[in-house]
Design an enzyme around this catalytic site. Structure first.
Site, PDB file in Angstrom:
ATOM      1  CE  LYS A  41      -1.639   8.423  -0.236  1.00  0.00           C
ATOM      2  NZ  LYS A  41      -0.977   7.880  -2.198  1.00  0.00           N
ATOM      3  NE  ARG A  53      -1.150   7.185  -9.199  1.00  0.00           N
ATOM      4  CZ  ARG A  53      -0.784   6.660  -8.134  1.00  0.00           C
ATOM      5  NH1 ARG A  53      -1.362   5.986  -7.503  1.00  0.00           N
ATOM      6  NH2 ARG A  53      -0.321   8.029  -7.257  1.00  0.00           N
ATOM      7  CG  HIS A  67       3.402   7.721  -7.425  1.00  0.00           C
ATOM      8  ND1 HIS A  67       4.765   8.366  -6.335  1.00  0.00           N
ATOM      9  CD2 HIS A  67       2.813   7.209  -7.222  1.00  0.00           C
ATOM     10  CE1 HIS A  67       4.532   6.991  -5.591  1.00  0.00           C
ATOM     11  NE2 HIS A  67       3.192   7.035  -6.630  1.00  0.00           N
ATOM     12  NE  ARG A  98       5.360  12.235  -3.198  1.00  0.00           N
ATOM     13  CZ  ARG A  98       5.489  12.138  -4.832  1.00  0.00           C
ATOM     14  NH1 ARG A  98       6.402  13.149  -4.784  1.00  0.00           N
ATOM     15  NH2 ARG A  98       5.921  11.068  -5.331  1.00  0.00           N
ATOM     16  CE1 TYR A 155     -24.179 -16.975   9.389  1.00  0.00           C
ATOM     17  CE2 TYR A 155     -22.606 -15.571   9.530  1.00  0.00           C
ATOM     18  CZ  TYR A 155     -24.125 -15.631   9.678  1.00  0.00           C
ATOM     19  OH  TYR A 155     -24.768 -14.967   9.702  1.00  0.00           O
ATOM     20  CB  CYS A 172     -19.312 -13.615  10.857  1.00  0.00           C
ATOM     21  SG  CYS A 172     -19.498 -15.457  11.683  1.00  0.00           S
ATOM     22  CG  MET A 173     -20.705  -7.913   9.047  1.00  0.00           C
ATOM     23  SD  MET A 173     -22.250  -7.111   8.593  1.00  0.00           S
ATOM     24  CE  MET A 173     -22.606  -8.006   7.226  1.00  0.00           C
ATOM     25  CG  ASP A 174     -21.483  -7.925  13.317  1.00  0.00           C
ATOM     26  OD1 ASP A 174     -20.710  -7.268  11.860  1.00  0.00           O
ATOM     27  OD2 ASP A 174     -22.414  -8.996  12.733  1.00  0.00           O
TER      28      ASP A 174
HETATM   29  C1  PLP Z   1       0.072   7.368  -1.685  1.00  0.00           C
HETATM   30  C2  PLP Z   1       1.291   8.401  -1.894  1.00  0.00           C
HETATM   31  C3  PLP Z   1       2.980   8.624  -1.363  1.00  0.00           C
HETATM   32  C4  PLP Z   1       2.891   7.584   0.078  1.00  0.00           C
HETATM   33  O1  PLP Z   1       3.694   6.129  -1.461  1.00  0.00           O
HETATM   34  P1  PLP Z   1       4.052   4.532   0.197  1.00  0.00           P
HETATM   35  O2  PLP Z   1       4.384   4.190  -0.883  1.00  0.00           O
HETATM   36  O3  PLP Z   1       3.195   5.198   1.073  1.00  0.00           O
HETATM   37  O4  PLP Z   1       5.185   6.022   0.331  1.00  0.00           O
HETATM   38  C5  PLP Z   1       3.766   9.198  -2.087  1.00  0.00           C
HETATM   39  N1  PLP Z   1       3.557   9.622  -3.210  1.00  0.00           N
HETATM   40  C6  PLP Z   1       2.451   9.851  -3.728  1.00  0.00           C
HETATM   41  C7  PLP Z   1       1.274  10.690  -4.991  1.00  0.00           C
HETATM   42  C8  PLP Z   1       1.320   9.008  -3.491  1.00  0.00           C
HETATM   43  O5  PLP Z   1       0.604   8.500  -4.129  1.00  0.00           O
END
Ligand code: PLP
Length: 412
Positions: A56, A156, A185, A241, A285, A332-334
């Site tokens: 992601k 969540r 999670h 995951r 700045y 700065c920005m850039d």
């Molecule tokens: C982002 C996410 C993960 C991965 O978590 P890490 O700490 O980056 O390994 C696993 N499960 C869910 C539901 C997540 O949103």
């Protein structure tokens, strides 16, 4: 989306690579390191447990397409993203592995989700009929793979434990839906105590048992993120995951990564100007830095719009030929200005290591996160698309992604 460059040469004899980058700033992502990090987890987890690579947020800023391909090549069996359009990007790049959307989606996103054969997360009874209806719209034999997400304590996203069996019952009335997984999670897998994680795992396991006792199939059961997978084997289940550790970064400042995991990303710029300050000259700045003696400084073409955060003003550290060099005045920005110690041997075009891929360096992602009072995740996901990404495999550049490879769509 991604352009294969015509130039191939060893990374550190790298004039050609700067031409490939097309800008005096570049992120280099080592795909072999991402693969090695996947291999580390495949060896770590219990026999029968598979690795789901979480890509992601554009692969935590590394570029989702290349990170996903590297992870799959190294044996990850599935991918996870947060949104439907993140999944669409991966499908458009030809990736055919299962793609689980971890986040909530709106009914208006269902046509795209189905067209892209994404696996959806179900946590709400009200959503089930909408998914089934969208599936029927997609043809008679269309089955949508879904995972059921249980809120085991993070509060969540996910179904409350008492709603889980009713969700399975309802899904079983729709032949259009196929349960491929059940997950939850951890809220505190990187915490000092494992107390809360144990409570969550107990609630989750109780739900899984109840679902099975009610005669339903859970599909693949999964619970652990990176931190939990580093710490515990008992929560491996069918899948883990892995997100942050895929990129060789740490889930929290308190967790030191084991040998075998290393960062995949580094960020370099070339000095665009070298000048000498006289005592009393101020820099950038707000005149926030005033030279107290004669001092050589250099201009680095990176700023907060690239994700080199303004909070690093007068605090950031970069390295040049192994010598530390401090940010002078405001980012700065850039652009920003750094000191050039004589021992650095810096001149115009000299390479500056803005972010190092060595964890214990003062300019590692971990050190920058610490300076900013944040976590590794925020540092890398904040690196903007303006910095070209160069991908290397066996020290050869194999692909490039930059602003010009992002296209604009007409809105009808
Ligand atoms: C982002 C996410 C993960 C991965 O978590 P890490 O700490 O980056 O390994 C696993 N499960 C869910 C539901 C997540 O949103």
């Amino acid at each position: 989306m991604i352009v294969a460059p015509s130039v191939n040469s060893v990374v550190d004899r790298d004039e050609a690579h700067w031409k490939v980058a097309g800008r005096p700033s570049r992120i280099i992502v080592d795909l072999d390191q991402i693969a090695a990090n996947v291999t580390f987890f495949r060896r770590l987890v219990s026999p029968g447990t598979n690795v789901m690579a979480v890509v992601k947020a554009d692969g935590y800023g590394h570029g989702a397409i290349m990170a996903a391909n590297a992870a799959l090549d190294a044996g990850a069996t599935q991918l996870a993203i947060a949104t439907v359009d993140e999944g669409a990007v991966l499908r458009a790049a030809g990736i055919s592995a299962p793609l689980l959307v971890l986040g909530p989606i709106e009914p208006s996103e269902l046509p795209s989700a189905l067209a892209n054969r994404l696996t959806l997360t179900i946590s709400d009874q009200n959503f089930i009929a909408a998914v089934a209806r969208a599936a029927r719209g997609h043809g008679p034999d269309r089955r949508v793979p879904v995972h059921i997400k249980i809120d085991s304590g993070m509060r969540r996203f996910g179904a409350l434990p008492e709603d889980v069996v009713p969700i399975f019952e309802q899904i079983s009335t729709y032949p259009e839906l196929q349960v491929m997984g059940t997950y939850s999670h951890f809220a505190d897998a990187d915490g000092a105590s494992d107390q809360f994680s144990r409570e969550q795992a107990q609630r989750f396991n109780a739900c899984v048992r109840l679902v099975r006792a009610s005669g339903f199939s859970t599909g693949a059961v999964h619970l652990s993120n990176s931190a939990a997978t580093l710490r515990w084997r008992e929560y491996d289940h069918d899948l883990v995951r892995i997100g942050i550790c895929l990129y060789g970064l740490s889930p929290s400042p308190e967790m030191t990564l084991p040998e075998g995991l290393a960062p995949a990303l580094r960020l370099q710029c070339r000095l665009a100007r070298v000048t000498t300050l006289a005592p009393g000259d101020c820099v950038s700045y707000g005149c926030a830095y005033i030279a107290s003696s004669t001092e050589r400084v250099g201009l680095v073409p990176i700023g907060y719009a690239d994700g080199y955060r303004r909070g690093l003003s007068s605090r950031g550290v970069m390295t040049i030929n192994g010598i530390e060099s401090e940010v002078r005045g405001r980012i700065c920005m850039d652009q920003c200005v750094i000191s050039l110690p004589k021992s650095s041997g810096a001149h115009i075009n000299t390479v500056v290591n803005v972010i190092s891929n060595v964890s214990d360096q003062p300019n590692s992602v971990a050190s920058i996160a610490k300076q900013l009072g944040t976590i590794d995740y925020e540092v890398v996901t904040g690196l903007s698309r303006r910095i070209p990404r160069l991908y290397i495999k066996r020290r050869q550049v194999v692909a490039r992604q930059d602003l010009q490879t992002v296209s604009l769509l007409d809105v009808p």
